[in-house]
Design an enzyme around this catalytic site. Structure first.
Site, PDB file in Angstrom:
ATOM      1  N   SER A   1      37.156 -83.162 -27.904  1.00 29.75           N
ATOM      2  CA  SER A   1      36.018 -82.964 -26.996  1.00 29.75           C
ATOM      3  C   SER A   1      34.696 -83.137 -27.743  1.00 29.75           C
ATOM      4  O   SER A   1      33.734 -83.678 -27.203  1.00 29.75           O
ATOM      5  CB  SER A   1      36.079 -81.586 -26.332  1.00 29.75           C
ATOM      6  OG  SER A   1      36.092 -80.560 -27.296  1.00 29.75           O
TER       7      SER A   1
ATOM      8  N   TYR B   1      40.351 -75.441 -23.658  1.00 33.30           N
ATOM      9  CA  TYR B   1      41.320 -74.983 -22.642  1.00 33.30           C
ATOM     10  C   TYR B   1      41.837 -73.582 -22.969  1.00 33.30           C
ATOM     11  O   TYR B   1      42.095 -72.782 -22.075  1.00 33.30           O
ATOM     12  CB  TYR B   1      42.489 -75.978 -22.538  1.00 33.30           C
ATOM     13  CG  TYR B   1      43.643 -75.438 -21.720  1.00 33.30           C
ATOM     14  CD1 TYR B   1      43.593 -75.460 -20.320  1.00 33.30           C
ATOM     15  CD2 TYR B   1      44.762 -74.872 -22.332  1.00 33.30           C
ATOM     16  CE1 TYR B   1      44.632 -74.942 -19.564  1.00 33.30           C
ATOM     17  CE2 TYR B   1      45.798 -74.341 -21.577  1.00 33.30           C
ATOM     18  CZ  TYR B   1      45.731 -74.365 -20.193  1.00 33.30           C
ATOM     19  OH  TYR B   1      46.747 -73.833 -19.447  1.00 33.30           O
TER      20      TYR B   1
ATOM     21  N   TYR C   1      35.963 -80.763 -22.338  1.00 33.47           N
ATOM     22  CA  TYR C   1      36.809 -79.833 -23.109  1.00 33.47           C
ATOM     23  C   TYR C   1      38.120 -80.484 -23.527  1.00 33.47           C
ATOM     24  O   TYR C   1      38.585 -81.448 -22.910  1.00 33.47           O
ATOM     25  CB  TYR C   1      37.080 -78.541 -22.322  1.00 33.47           C
ATOM     26  CG  TYR C   1      38.068 -78.680 -21.178  1.00 33.47           C
ATOM     27  CD1 TYR C   1      39.420 -78.409 -21.357  1.00 33.47           C
ATOM     28  CD2 TYR C   1      37.644 -79.057 -19.899  1.00 33.47           C
ATOM     29  CE1 TYR C   1      40.330 -78.511 -20.303  1.00 33.47           C
ATOM     30  CE2 TYR C   1      38.531 -79.158 -18.844  1.00 33.47           C
ATOM     31  CZ  TYR C   1      39.873 -78.888 -19.054  1.00 33.47           C
ATOM     32  OH  TYR C   1      40.771 -79.005 -18.010  1.00 33.47           O
ATOM     33  N   CYS C   2      38.689 -79.941 -24.609  1.00 36.79           N
ATOM     34  CA  CYS C   2      40.037 -80.349 -25.033  1.00 36.79           C
ATOM     35  C   CYS C   2      40.863 -79.077 -25.211  1.00 36.79           C
ATOM     36  O   CYS C   2      40.608 -78.068 -24.569  1.00 36.79           O
ATOM     37  CB  CYS C   2      39.999 -81.223 -26.283  1.00 36.79           C
ATOM     38  SG  CYS C   2      39.249 -80.458 -27.736  1.00 36.79           S
ATOM     39  N   TRP C   3      41.859 -79.112 -26.083  1.00 37.83           N
ATOM     40  CA  TRP C   3      42.778 -77.975 -26.203  1.00 37.83           C
ATOM     41  C   TRP C   3      42.091 -76.745 -26.791  1.00 37.83           C
ATOM     42  O   TRP C   3      42.104 -75.661 -26.240  1.00 37.83           O
ATOM     43  CB  TRP C   3      43.975 -78.401 -27.059  1.00 37.83           C
ATOM     44  CG  TRP C   3      44.961 -77.315 -27.326  1.00 37.83           C
ATOM     45  CD1 TRP C   3      45.164 -76.660 -28.505  1.00 37.83           C
ATOM     46  CD2 TRP C   3      45.902 -76.749 -26.399  1.00 37.83           C
ATOM     47  NE1 TRP C   3      46.154 -75.717 -28.367  1.00 37.83           N
ATOM     48  CE2 TRP C   3      46.633 -75.751 -27.078  1.00 37.83           C
ATOM     49  CE3 TRP C   3      46.187 -76.981 -25.044  1.00 37.83           C
ATOM     50  CZ2 TRP C   3      47.629 -74.995 -26.475  1.00 37.83           C
ATOM     51  CZ3 TRP C   3      47.178 -76.226 -24.447  1.00 37.83           C
ATOM     52  CH2 TRP C   3      47.893 -75.239 -25.156  1.00 37.83           C
TER      53      TRP C   3
END
Length: 352
Positions: free
Chosen positions: A102, A123, A94-96
């Site tokens: 991601s 996130y 995952y990323c932001w």
């Protein structure tokens, strides 16, 4: 196949071998999904650089530079931390916002043959689930507060109660702060968001059908706020109150705060704000006791002239329902073992 992660618990029970946060180290340090590892595809400086080009030059140029950096960093992760992973390994990335960082990394892992997935919304989805638990819905747990004057070893008792199979929530431990004027702990406090992650995780592990003992606190621990669902549950929770003679408490505090009491200069700075409340003469007398190394004497004065009056005042305004009081003549380790057992036994006879 994407899972939607409808609850906080679904993040904990995600079923993957490794949860990988590909955001920058700074983003990761502020908060992340509990148990995730950080394999940044852009470090703090690279992320800033790509962002600047995106705004000042063009999105295309930023994406081109970003891709080169992402693949270079990804290559280092694959050769390094991921070198020993076999074909059955399943990562969740995952990323932001669940976007390019991601998506790109998960695509690359999938090309190698790993069954990688990303978290839709990244996130931000996770953070919404935390907020749902701690801001938007009442806690399902039945709390019981452990109260008593400062120096009644409440934090230490919490630790001992856990040994008697009592469910506890150690807010000061999670907040990295001893919850009082002298409460700073080595390492400082986590961010508000990281504190809430740790809190949501601790609560998710507790059985709502059995009571949970939590130390009585104000709505702030150091610089951190207790989130509203927790604070509401605490305000209405009944109490067990610990009582002990002031001499025993002074000795206990002198021992517990030895690190802070042994640094008179820093102690003076911590006591300075109390001049407005307790008067200059009182604080000057405390500083004199500190300078002469009279730690127990100083703790007795602080209790009698600052901590106890503040406690009495808050009790008058909050009027908690005290189910039972537990008196102890001394606060030695063995006395606290006995006290913890008495509390654990009492807990089985009450219904809250």
């Amino acid at each position: 196949m994407h899972h939607m992660y409808p609850t906080f618990k679904s993040f904990m029970d995600n079923g993957f071998d490794t949860v990988i946060d590909v955001r920058s180290p700074a983003e990761f340090a502020e908060d992340h999904i509990p148990g995730a590892i950080n394999l940044p595809v852009l470090d703090n400086a690279e992320r800033a650089r790509v962002g600047t080009i995106y705004r000042r030059v063009s999105p295309f140029r930023a994406r081109k530079l970003g891709a080169a950096l992402v693949f270079r960093n990804a290559a280092a992760h694959i050769e390094g931390p991921l070198a020993d992973k076999d074909g059955a390994w399943r990562p969740l990335v995952y990323c932001w916002r669940g976007g390019q960082r991601s998506g790109t990394f998960a695509w690359l892992l999938s090309e190698i043959g790993w069954r990688a997935e990303t978290i839709p919304g990244g996130y931000k989805t996770y953070r919404r689930r935390v907020a749902e638990c701690l801001y938007d819905t009442p806690l399902p747990h039945r709390l019981l507060q452990l109260g008593g004057y400062t120096g009644t070893a409440k934090t230490q008792l919490l630790g001992k109660l856990a040994g008697f199979d009592v469910q506890t929530l150690d807010l000061e431990g999670l907040a990295g702060h001893r919850g009082s004027l002298l409460g700073d702990m080595p390492g400082g406090q986590p961010s508000q968001k990281a504190f809430e992650s740790a809190l949501a995780l601790s609560l998710a592990r507790l059985d709502p059908s059995r009571p949970v003992i939590v130390e009585a606190e104000s709505s702030k621990i150091g610089a951190l706020n207790l989130p509203p669902s927790l604070w509401e549950a605490m305000k209405s929770a009944p109490w067990f109150e610990i009582t002990a003679p002031i001499e025993a408490r002074a000795r206990y505090l002198a021992d517990a705060y030895d690190d802070i009491l042994s640094d008179p200069k820093s102690l003076q700075e911590k006591l300075a704000p109390l001049r407005a409340f307790r008067g200059h003469d009182t604080v000057d007398r405390w500083n004199a006791l500190s300078a002469s190394g009279a730690h127990v004497e100083l703790c007795k004065a602080l209790a009698a002239e600052h901590y106890d009056p503040a406690y009495d005042k808050s009790m008058q305004s909050s009027h908690p329902q005290i189910l039972q009081r537990f008196a102890t003549a001394d606060l030695s380790d063995s006395a606290l073992d006995v006290l913890a057992e008495r509390i654990a036994v009492a807990l089985q006879t009450i219904s809250i």
